[in-house]
Write an enzyme that holds these catalytic residues in place. Sequence first.
Site, PDB file in Angstrom:
ATOM      1  N   LYS A   1       0.003  -0.715 -13.462  1.00  0.00           N
ATOM      2  CA  LYS A   1      -1.351  -1.134 -12.705  1.00  0.00           C
ATOM      3  C   LYS A   1      -1.955  -0.386 -11.525  1.00  0.00           C
ATOM      4  CE  LYS A   1      -2.335  -4.364  -9.876  1.00  0.00           C
ATOM      5  NZ  LYS A   1      -3.469  -3.828  -9.350  1.00  0.00           N
TER       6      LYS A   1
ATOM      7  N   CYS B   1       0.814   7.229   3.978  1.00  0.00           N
ATOM      8  CA  CYS B   1       2.150   6.541   4.475  1.00  0.00           C
ATOM      9  C   CYS B   1       2.858   7.601   5.194  1.00  0.00           C
ATOM     10  CB  CYS B   1       2.874   6.271   3.289  1.00  0.00           C
ATOM     11  SG  CYS B   1       3.184   7.371   2.223  1.00  0.00           S
TER      12      CYS B   1
ATOM     13  N   GLU C   1       1.546  -0.823  11.454  1.00  0.00           N
ATOM     14  CA  GLU C   1       1.199   0.011  10.568  1.00  0.00           C
ATOM     15  C   GLU C   1      -0.300   0.142  10.662  1.00  0.00           C
ATOM     16  OE1 GLU C   1       1.388   0.498   6.107  1.00  0.00           O
ATOM     17  OE2 GLU C   1       1.668   2.424   6.493  1.00  0.00           O
TER      18      GLU C   1
ATOM     19  N   GLU D   1       8.372   1.580  -2.405  1.00  0.00           N
ATOM     20  CA  GLU D   1       8.160   2.703  -1.532  1.00  0.00           C
ATOM     21  C   GLU D   1       7.000   1.814  -0.511  1.00  0.00           C
ATOM     22  OE1 GLU D   1       9.424   5.631  -1.214  1.00  0.00           O
ATOM     23  OE2 GLU D   1      10.492   5.607  -2.952  1.00  0.00           O
TER      24      GLU D   1
ATOM     25  N   THR E   1       4.358  -3.082   3.030  1.00  0.00           N
ATOM     26  CA  THR E   1       5.670  -3.802   3.458  1.00  0.00           C
ATOM     27  C   THR E   1       5.688  -5.463   2.839  1.00  0.00           C
ATOM     28  OG1 THR E   1       6.218  -2.195   4.582  1.00  0.00           O
ATOM     29  CG2 THR E   1       7.510  -4.089   4.934  1.00  0.00           C
TER      30      THR E   1
ATOM     31  N   GLY F   1       3.292   0.610  -2.071  1.00  0.00           N
ATOM     32  CA  GLY F   1       2.124  -0.279  -1.432  1.00  0.00           C
ATOM     33  C   GLY F   1       2.761  -0.672   0.018  1.00  0.00           C
TER      34      GLY F   1
ATOM     35  N   THR G   1       3.678  -6.636   0.809  1.00  0.00           N
ATOM     36  CA  THR G   1       3.627  -6.922  -0.799  1.00  0.00           C
ATOM     37  C   THR G   1       5.015  -6.637  -1.478  1.00  0.00           C
ATOM     38  OG1 THR G   1       1.524  -5.966  -0.623  1.00  0.00           O
ATOM     39  CG2 THR G   1       2.268  -6.413  -2.924  1.00  0.00           C
TER      40      THR G   1
HETATM   41  P1  NAD Z   1      -0.841  -3.015  -1.354  1.00  0.00           P
HETATM   42  O1  NAD Z   1       0.675  -3.604  -1.121  1.00  0.00           O
HETATM   43  O2  NAD Z   1      -1.901  -4.056  -0.794  1.00  0.00           O
HETATM   44  O3  NAD Z   1      -1.225  -2.935  -2.998  1.00  0.00           O
HETATM   45  C1  NAD Z   1      -0.226  -2.064  -3.707  1.00  0.00           C
HETATM   46  C2  NAD Z   1      -0.272  -2.255  -5.032  1.00  0.00           C
HETATM   47  O4  NAD Z   1       0.222  -3.722  -5.294  1.00  0.00           O
HETATM   48  C3  NAD Z   1      -1.940  -2.623  -5.879  1.00  0.00           C
HETATM   49  O5  NAD Z   1      -1.992  -2.177  -6.902  1.00  0.00           O
HETATM   50  C4  NAD Z   1      -2.039  -4.125  -5.570  1.00  0.00           C
HETATM   51  O6  NAD Z   1      -3.082  -4.554  -6.420  1.00  0.00           O
HETATM   52  C5  NAD Z   1      -0.561  -4.466  -5.892  1.00  0.00           C
HETATM   53  N1  NAD Z   1      -0.014  -5.756  -5.614  1.00  0.00           N
HETATM   54  C6  NAD Z   1      -0.748  -6.678  -4.434  1.00  0.00           C
HETATM   55  N2  NAD Z   1      -0.334  -7.736  -4.271  1.00  0.00           N
HETATM   56  C7  NAD Z   1       0.979  -7.996  -5.299  1.00  0.00           C
HETATM   57  C8  NAD Z   1       1.595  -8.815  -5.888  1.00  0.00           C
HETATM   58  N3  NAD Z   1       1.750  -9.870  -5.284  1.00  0.00           N
HETATM   59  N4  NAD Z   1       2.423  -8.468  -7.043  1.00  0.00           N
HETATM   60  C9  NAD Z   1       2.217  -7.477  -7.443  1.00  0.00           C
HETATM   61  N5  NAD Z   1       1.361  -6.478  -7.279  1.00  0.00           N
HETATM   62  C10 NAD Z   1       0.525  -6.620  -6.158  1.00  0.00           C
HETATM   63  O7  NAD Z   1      -0.749  -1.676  -0.668  1.00  0.00           O
HETATM   64  P2  NAD Z   1      -2.314  -0.787  -0.563  1.00  0.00           P
HETATM   65  O8  NAD Z   1      -3.209  -1.462   0.570  1.00  0.00           O
HETATM   66  O9  NAD Z   1      -2.882  -0.281  -2.069  1.00  0.00           O
HETATM   67  O10 NAD Z   1      -1.428   0.589  -0.054  1.00  0.00           O
HETATM   68  C11 NAD Z   1      -1.411   0.731   1.121  1.00  0.00           C
HETATM   69  C12 NAD Z   1       0.154   0.780   1.643  1.00  0.00           C
HETATM   70  O11 NAD Z   1       1.041   1.369   0.648  1.00  0.00           O
HETATM   71  C13 NAD Z   1       0.350   1.135   2.975  1.00  0.00           C
HETATM   72  O12 NAD Z   1       1.452   0.119   3.696  1.00  0.00           O
HETATM   73  C14 NAD Z   1       1.003   2.411   2.924  1.00  0.00           C
HETATM   74  O13 NAD Z   1       2.080   2.716   3.904  1.00  0.00           O
HETATM   75  C15 NAD Z   1       1.717   2.247   1.606  1.00  0.00           C
HETATM   76  N6  NAD Z   1       2.266   3.345   0.805  1.00  0.00           N
HETATM   77  C16 NAD Z   1       3.327   3.710   0.847  1.00  0.00           C
HETATM   78  C17 NAD Z   1       4.065   5.116   0.276  1.00  0.00           C
HETATM   79  C18 NAD Z   1       5.363   5.612   0.257  1.00  0.00           C
HETATM   80  O14 NAD Z   1       5.582   6.412  -0.626  1.00  0.00           O
HETATM   81  N7  NAD Z   1       6.409   4.999   0.933  1.00  0.00           N
HETATM   82  C19 NAD Z   1       3.086   5.858  -0.283  1.00  0.00           C
HETATM   83  C20 NAD Z   1       1.494   5.562  -0.341  1.00  0.00           C
HETATM   84  C21 NAD Z   1       1.272   4.218   0.351  1.00  0.00           C
END
Ligand code: NAD
Length: 480
Positions: free
Chosen positions: A173, A282, A384, A248, A228, A226, A230
């Site tokens: 997804k 990130c 963040e 991650e 923290t 995504g 989530t």
């Molecule tokens: P997010 O957590 O909102 O969403 C990430 C993904 O999870 C999306 O596809 C979203 O639809 C899905 N999602 C959301 N709620 C969910 C749930 N309850 N169950 C299952 N899936 C769910 O994150 P974002 O806003 O898309 O991304 C930004 C974040 O990602 C930042 O915190 C960033 O630091 C982090 N990030 C981390 C890395 C890493 O490698 N550590 C890399 C890139 C981004």
Amino acid sequence: MQKIKNYINGELIEPVGKKYLNNYNPATGKAYSLIPDSDEKDVQRAVDVAEAAFPKWSHTSKEERSKVMMKIADLIDENFEKLAVAESTDHGKPIWLAKMVDIPRASANMRFYATGILHFASEAHSMEDSAINYTLREPIGVVGCISPWNFPLYLFTWKIAPALASGCTVIAKPTEITPMTAYLFSELCIEAGLPKGVLNIVHGLGSKAGAAIVSHSKISAISFTGGTKTGAEIARTAAPMFKKLSLELGGKNPNIIFADCNFDNAVKTSLNSSFSNQGEICLCGSRIFIEKPIYEKFKTEFVAKTKAMKVGNPSDDSNKLGAIVSKQHFEKILSYIELAKKEGGKILCGGNAVKPGEEFSNGWFIEPTVIEGLSYDCRTNQEEIFGPVVTLTPFETEEEVLKYANSTVYGLSATIWTENLTRAHRMAAKIQSGIIWINCWLVRDLRTPFGGMKGSGVGREGGFEALRFFTEPKNVCVKL
Ligand code: NAD
């Protein structure tokens, strides 16, 4: 308006409920395509076909799996221009960045794991004359890959590639915020002849389609990148089901700059680590700690160079920053700038939304922003922001800056700038981060373990780590 479709059983299909969500172009603020608002019925469809495809795919030879993945990589390269334009339109990032990083890295991910699997081996442990143990590694089954919006195709393929190479079948997804290149990728998978059901892409909301993937009893592992918060929610659902998890998550990374650094390199790289991709990486260093003797000099140079950065039309290569990915995220970043002011921070430059011309007057643009005068433990320095906002803080001793650096709940990456090698290694050992860069930033060798400590994640991606994640080890002991 263009309609994105789900990719299930090798076909592009509508969601069962026939519902769609708007997909926006962040540079104009206008909806320009529709994405499936999938739910558990779509996920069930995908799981059914992924389960059916698993026995054959997991027994397809590594060479065959590798071949089809290499073909997909070639098709990404052949569609380079189209994918780069799509990524920039969907995300708001400058098109030069999509061309330089996102798209080349997506094909590199496919190639890396298409070839990596050919070299993957498992261990054997000899017990002298009494017995020998060998470890089998079997693909874990149907797995879920959930990715974020900051590097849409790049992070999507970073998960899918090792899963497919390992012999797993996948329900993936992409984020609902930047779904376009994942959709184009599904077209390429069809063209490459990826067998039906091996990869299934379900579009939609995290709380609906994402949650249905995480809670599905037939999905054995979840690889998630995504936020923290989530990640914690996913862990709560998945843990009692004993799913394997790779998380991650977010970061609040320190850049530590000692007075004996190579000053020009430190300034130049810190500008990149602060504002590349609008600060939506990130690994961006959002807290810059500068040793006192060079604080004023660094500040003057850094602020002058930040002011010279242009923000605007993502298709104009002279712009360093494009648009912020969504209205919601744009508002979140601006609210953090307000918070910083309330906490006593002084805005040295930036701090405002920008309207770069008529065509982009409804787009979500923010000036690169530099703030000083905040304590290391205030909210602005602990939470963040994930945007083009950095703070500058002076320090006097190694102990003091270590305390600052390690003070957050996060532990993803850090940079250290010094010409003193002993100090660099000493600091690297003491900083609580999964990734440390000394006198550089974002230099990536795909073989290395990638991931964070503390609230930045669980497990590691990259190299053989990801192939280990998607396989189950089974030890076989033979008495001699
Ligand atoms: P997010 O957590 O909102 O969403 C990430 C993904 O999870 C999306 O596809 C979203 O639809 C899905 N999602 C959301 N709620 C969910 C749930 N309850 N169950 C299952 N899936 C769910 O994150 P974002 O806003 O898309 O991304 C930004 C974040 O990602 C930042 O915190 C960033 O630091 C982090 N990030 C981390 C890395 C890493 O490698 N550590 C890399 C890139 C981004």
